[in-house]
Scaffold this motif. Structure first.
Motif, short mmCIF file in Angstrom:
data_model
loop_
_atom_site.label_atom_id
_atom_site.label_comp_id
_atom_site.label_asym_id
_atom_site.label_seq_id
_atom_site.Cartn_x
_atom_site.Cartn_y
_atom_site.Cartn_z
N LEU A 248 0.84 -1.20 0.00
CA LEU A 248 0.00 0.00 0.00
C LEU A 248 0.87 1.25 0.00
CD1 LEU A 248 -2.88 1.20 0.21
CD2 LEU A 248 -2.64 1.08 2.69
N GLY A 249 1.93 1.25 0.81
CA GLY A 249 2.82 2.41 0.86
C GLY A 249 3.52 2.68 -0.45
N ILE A 250 3.94 1.62 -1.13
CA ILE A 250 4.62 1.78 -2.43
C ILE A 250 3.67 2.42 -3.44
CG2 ILE A 250 5.57 0.51 -4.39
CD1 ILE A 250 6.71 -1.50 -2.33
N ILE A 251 2.42 1.94 -3.48
CA ILE A 251 1.46 2.49 -4.43
C ILE A 251 1.10 3.93 -4.07
CG2 ILE A 251 -0.84 2.21 -5.44
CD1 ILE A 251 -0.58 -0.81 -4.73
N ASN A 252 0.89 4.19 -2.79
CA ASN A 252 0.57 5.54 -2.31
C ASN A 252 1.67 6.52 -2.71
OD1 ASN A 252 -0.49 6.83 0.98
ND2 ASN A 252 -0.40 7.80 -1.01
N GLU A 253 2.92 6.12 -2.50
CA GLU A 253 4.04 7.00 -2.84
C GLU A 253 4.14 7.22 -4.34
OE1 GLU A 253 8.93 7.04 -2.51
OE2 GLU A 253 7.77 5.63 -1.30
N PHE A 254 3.81 6.20 -5.14
CA PHE A 254 3.94 6.28 -6.59
C PHE A 254 2.86 7.17 -7.21
CE2 PHE A 254 2.83 4.78 -10.84
CZ PHE A 254 4.07 4.82 -11.48
N MET A 255 1.68 7.19 -6.64
CA MET A 255 0.55 7.89 -7.25
C MET A 255 0.82 9.39 -7.37
SD MET A 255 -2.61 5.89 -5.37
CE MET A 255 -3.84 7.07 -5.95
N GLY A 256 0.27 9.97 -8.43
CA GLY A 256 0.42 11.40 -8.67
C GLY A 256 -0.52 12.23 -7.82
N ASP A 257 -0.34 13.52 -7.87
CA ASP A 257 -1.09 14.43 -7.01
C ASP A 257 -2.59 14.41 -7.29
OD1 ASP A 257 1.30 15.10 -5.89
OD2 ASP A 257 1.44 17.09 -6.81
N GLU A 258 -2.99 14.14 -8.53
CA GLU A 258 -4.41 14.15 -8.90
C GLU A 258 -4.98 12.76 -9.04
OE1 GLU A 258 -6.16 16.97 -9.03
OE2 GLU A 258 -4.31 17.99 -8.42
N ASP A 259 -4.19 11.72 -8.79
CA ASP A 259 -4.66 10.35 -8.93
C ASP A 259 -5.65 10.01 -7.83
OD1 ASP A 259 -2.90 10.28 -11.01
OD2 ASP A 259 -1.47 8.91 -10.07
N ILE A 260 -6.63 9.19 -8.18
CA ILE A 260 -7.71 8.85 -7.26
C ILE A 260 -7.47 7.46 -6.66
CG2 ILE A 260 -10.20 8.38 -7.10
CD1 ILE A 260 -10.47 10.29 -9.58
N ALA A 261 -7.58 7.36 -5.34
CA ALA A 261 -7.53 6.08 -4.64
C ALA A 261 -8.95 5.72 -4.22
CB ALA A 261 -6.63 6.16 -3.42
N LEU A 262 -9.38 4.51 -4.56
CA LEU A 262 -10.77 4.10 -4.32
C LEU A 262 -10.80 2.75 -3.62
CD1 LEU A 262 -13.70 4.49 -6.79
CD2 LEU A 262 -13.28 2.23 -5.81
N GLY A 263 -11.74 2.57 -2.71
CA GLY A 263 -11.88 1.29 -2.02
C GLY A 263 -13.24 1.14 -1.40
N SER A 264 -13.44 -0.02 -0.72
CA SER A 264 -14.75 -0.24 -0.12
C SER A 264 -14.77 -1.22 1.04
CB SER A 264 -15.75 -0.72 -1.19
OG SER A 264 -17.02 -0.97 -0.61
N ALA A 265 -14.22 -2.41 0.88
CA ALA A 265 -14.49 -3.46 1.86
C ALA A 265 -13.24 -4.27 2.16
CB ALA A 265 -15.61 -4.37 1.35
N GLY A 266 -13.33 -5.04 3.25
CA GLY A 266 -12.22 -5.90 3.65
C GLY A 266 -11.26 -5.19 4.58
N SER A 267 -10.02 -5.66 4.62
CA SER A 267 -9.02 -5.07 5.51
C SER A 267 -8.41 -3.79 4.93
CB SER A 267 -7.90 -6.08 5.80
OG SER A 267 -7.23 -6.44 4.61
N LEU A 268 -8.48 -3.63 3.63
CA LEU A 268 -7.84 -2.47 3.01
C LEU A 268 -8.44 -1.13 3.45
CD1 LEU A 268 -7.12 -3.92 -0.52
CD2 LEU A 268 -5.43 -2.88 0.99
#
Length: 617
Positions: free
Chosen positions: A396-416
């Motif tokens: 999760l940290g690797i993806i978070n760091e990689f994402m751009g300033d306007e990129d959207i992170a989306l989720g809903s259920a489970g442990s994430l």
């Protein structure tokens, strides 16, 4: 009076095409497209009306009714409830498939218009294909199931009934206090019946979303409560986002040195780096917000519905605290035995900021110390490598760091969602999109399509577990069909890891929560692990798939995917049980009162002890 002879479906399409909203002087189109899956209940009704043209509604071909409606929920959510995509289905199973999505929309206070086909109003072809018969009530059909999950339900049994039905549907869809799912059930014979509709019904109509000001009496009570407090805390909910009140909330907090905690819907509105932003609060919150919240003498909820995850099942806050709730929705404003301020968040915060001059909180360095400690904890989770494979928090940290300033992170259920509310660091306003009011497994991939339709210029990264992916991902094919790139970050931990953790933490051994083959020796699902190549599933749809087993492979895949134009799926094999734990929180779930297991009995006793720390309202 000028009239136009149209079928009910033709009039419906023309009406929807002419609906607009106005908010803060900005006028915008409310309906620009329609999702649909055609069947005998609608293809010659709404389908015919769409096919013949003369409108500006773009048709999107759904692949599963529930999933296309979830995409529509995500679209409206990402549009801050200022635009919708209605969903058309056939009768029977096509209709009832959308019931879950309506529950999701209503729980999250998101406008969703569903237009399910229904059985013949004339009752002559009877019973028709896909009709369920109810022996106690001949007029009842399966579309009555929508009544339990919608804020407005209507069945259009005559073509002229469309007018009052549509006006009331729009009333609810554009109401910030009463919005949610709306169902207009459409008998298939009536869909094709004609009526001379008056011109004024079909012309352009603007719905005004006005800001409700705070009453002077409410302001006086709120000012008195805040001035009497020494260590208040603000809980920032989704209503702050929908009111566009983030600047006012931050200015208010900074002026009076009040710490801010975030709900899932409120996360990503205030920059995470701000010294007053303590991050997520509650069951899936972090240590900083929960510790400061526990000691607060006043909880100021702004645009939050005070769910059990936010309040830790009414356990988190101390017994001497008071609650002030600012909410446009009276139903939410009176929760937690709060002093209710029923008003628009921006209007209320502006008024409070002006009226509290001279007030100061009694915080010393508690806020800065709690935030510094929590930031260090997050840094550790985001960088720590574990032996034996890739851990979920590092990925999760690797993806978070990689994402751009306007990129959207989306989720809903489970442990994430828990990991994301605690750890994720959004980089811009509106870049954190979490559906957690319903925790709707299957929302993630379909929701990514809706978010991408809402903001096509942004990269959308959706985070889901293997269990959630298996429950619903049909609109991945629609994304391929529409040429819309979405990034599916699939964390494969071989089961429903979040629920397994809950199960184990309440004293029960793992049962039915991991994905294993049937063991012929035991007769149980405790055989060999079943490896699934999710990357190949994505490639079968026409997307690009990546198989990932370590941090280096994840980083390389992210870089390569940036060059792609088609949807991509990262099949990330993560170690089970590598999600974050709870921090200074408790969640009430029902534990067996009697059991042969000593660990279950201990969990029940622990639950009883914690119940005594909660409040009965």
């Amino acid at each position: 009076m000028k009239r136009e002879r149209l079928t009910m479906s033709q009039a419906l399409v023309k009406f929807l095409d002419n609906q607009y909203i106005e908010f803060d002087g900005v006028e915008s189109k409310f309906v620009s497209g329609i999702f649909g899956i055609f069947g005998h209940g609608c293809v010659v009704g709404v389908g015919q009306a769409l096919e013949q043209g003369g409108h500006n509604l773009k048709f999107y071909q759904g692949k599963n009714e529930q999933n296309m409606a979830l995409a529509a929920v995500a679209y409206a959510k990402h549009k801050d409830r200022k635009a919708i995509i209605p969903c058309v289905s056939s009768i029977g199973p096509g209709a009832t498939n959308m019931v879950t999505a309506c529950g999701c929309a209503t729980a999250n206070r998101i406008p969703l218009l569903v237009l399910p086909g229904d059985t013949f109003a004339c009752r002559q072809p009877d019973p028709v294909l896909q009709q369920a018969e109810f022996f106690d009530n001949y007029g009842r059909t399966v579309t009555d199931a929508f009544k339990g999950v919608c804020h407005y339900f209507d069945r259009i049994n005559r073509p002229e009934q469309l007018m009052t039905a549509c006006l009331n549907a729009m009333r609810v869809l554009t109401d910030p206090a009463d919005t949610g799912a709306v169902c207009l059930a459409m008998p298939q014979d009536v869909e094709g019946e004609a009526y001379d509709y008056p011109e004024h019904f079909l012309k352009k109509r603007v719905w005004h979303i006005d800001r409700r000001p705070i009453a002077k009496s409410q302001l006086d009570r709120a000012v008195r409560m805040i001035k009497e407090s020494k260590k208040p805390i603000i809980i920032c909910g989704g209503g702050v986002r929908y009111s566009d009140a983030e600047k006012q909330l931050l200015a208010f907090a900074e002026k009076y040195n009040i710490p801010i905690a975030e709900t899932q819907a409120g996360k990503g509105i205030i920059p995470w780096q701000n010294p007053l932003n303590l991050g997520g609060i509650g069951v899936t919150g972090g240590k900083a917000a929960n510790v400061i919240g526990r000691d607060a003498d006043l909880v100021i909820g702004v645009g939050t519905r005070f769910s059990d995850f936010t309040t830790s099942s009414k356990w988190l806050f101390n017994e001497n605290r008071k609650v002030l709730a600012i909410n446009i929705c009276p139903f939410d404003a009176y929760k937690m035995d709060a002093e209710a301020v029923v008003a628009d968040a921006r209007e209320a915060l502006d008024a409070l900021a002006d009226a509290l001059n001279g007030y100061k909180t009694k915080y010393n360095d508690e806020i800065s110390k709690a935030k510094a400690e929590w930031d260090a904890i997050v840094d550790d989770y985001y960088t720590k490598e574990l032996d034996g494979g890739l851990n979920q928090t590092l990925a999760l940290g690797i993806i978070n760091e990689f994402m751009g300033d306007e990129d959207i992170a989306l989720g809903s259920a489970g442990s994430l969602p828990g990991d994301m509310q605690r750890l994720f660091r959004p980089k811009g306003r509106g870049t954190y999109h979490m559906e957690y009011g319903f925790s709707n497994m299957g929302y993630e991939v379909n929701g990514a399509l809706g978010a991408k339709l809402a903001k096509p210029e942004a990269e959308v990264y959706t985070f889901c577990g293997d269990g959630s992916f298996l429950m619903g991902h049909s609109e991945l094919y629609t994304a391929v069909q529409e040429g819309l790139k979405i990034n599916v970050c699939l964390f494969d931990n071989l089961g429903w890891g979040c629920i397994e953790n809950l199960q184990n933490n309440q004293g029960t051994d793992t049962f039915g929560t991991v994905f294993r083959a049937r063991n012929p020796k035991t007769g149980m699902l405790d055989g060999a692990e079943i490896a699934v190549d999710f990357a190949k599933i994505a490639e079968g749809y026409g997307a690009k798939g990546y198989s990932i087993h370590n941090s280096a492979e994840l980083r390389a895949a992210l870089e390569d995917a940036k060059k792609r134009t088609e949807p991509v799926l990262f099949d990330i094999k993560v170690l089970p049980k590598t999600m974050t734990p709870g921090f200074e929180s408790w969640w009430r779930v029902g534990v067996a009162e009697v059991s042969k297991s000593e660990s279950v009995r201990a969990a029940y006793d622990d639950m009883q002890k914690n119940i005594k720390k909660t409040f009965d309202y």
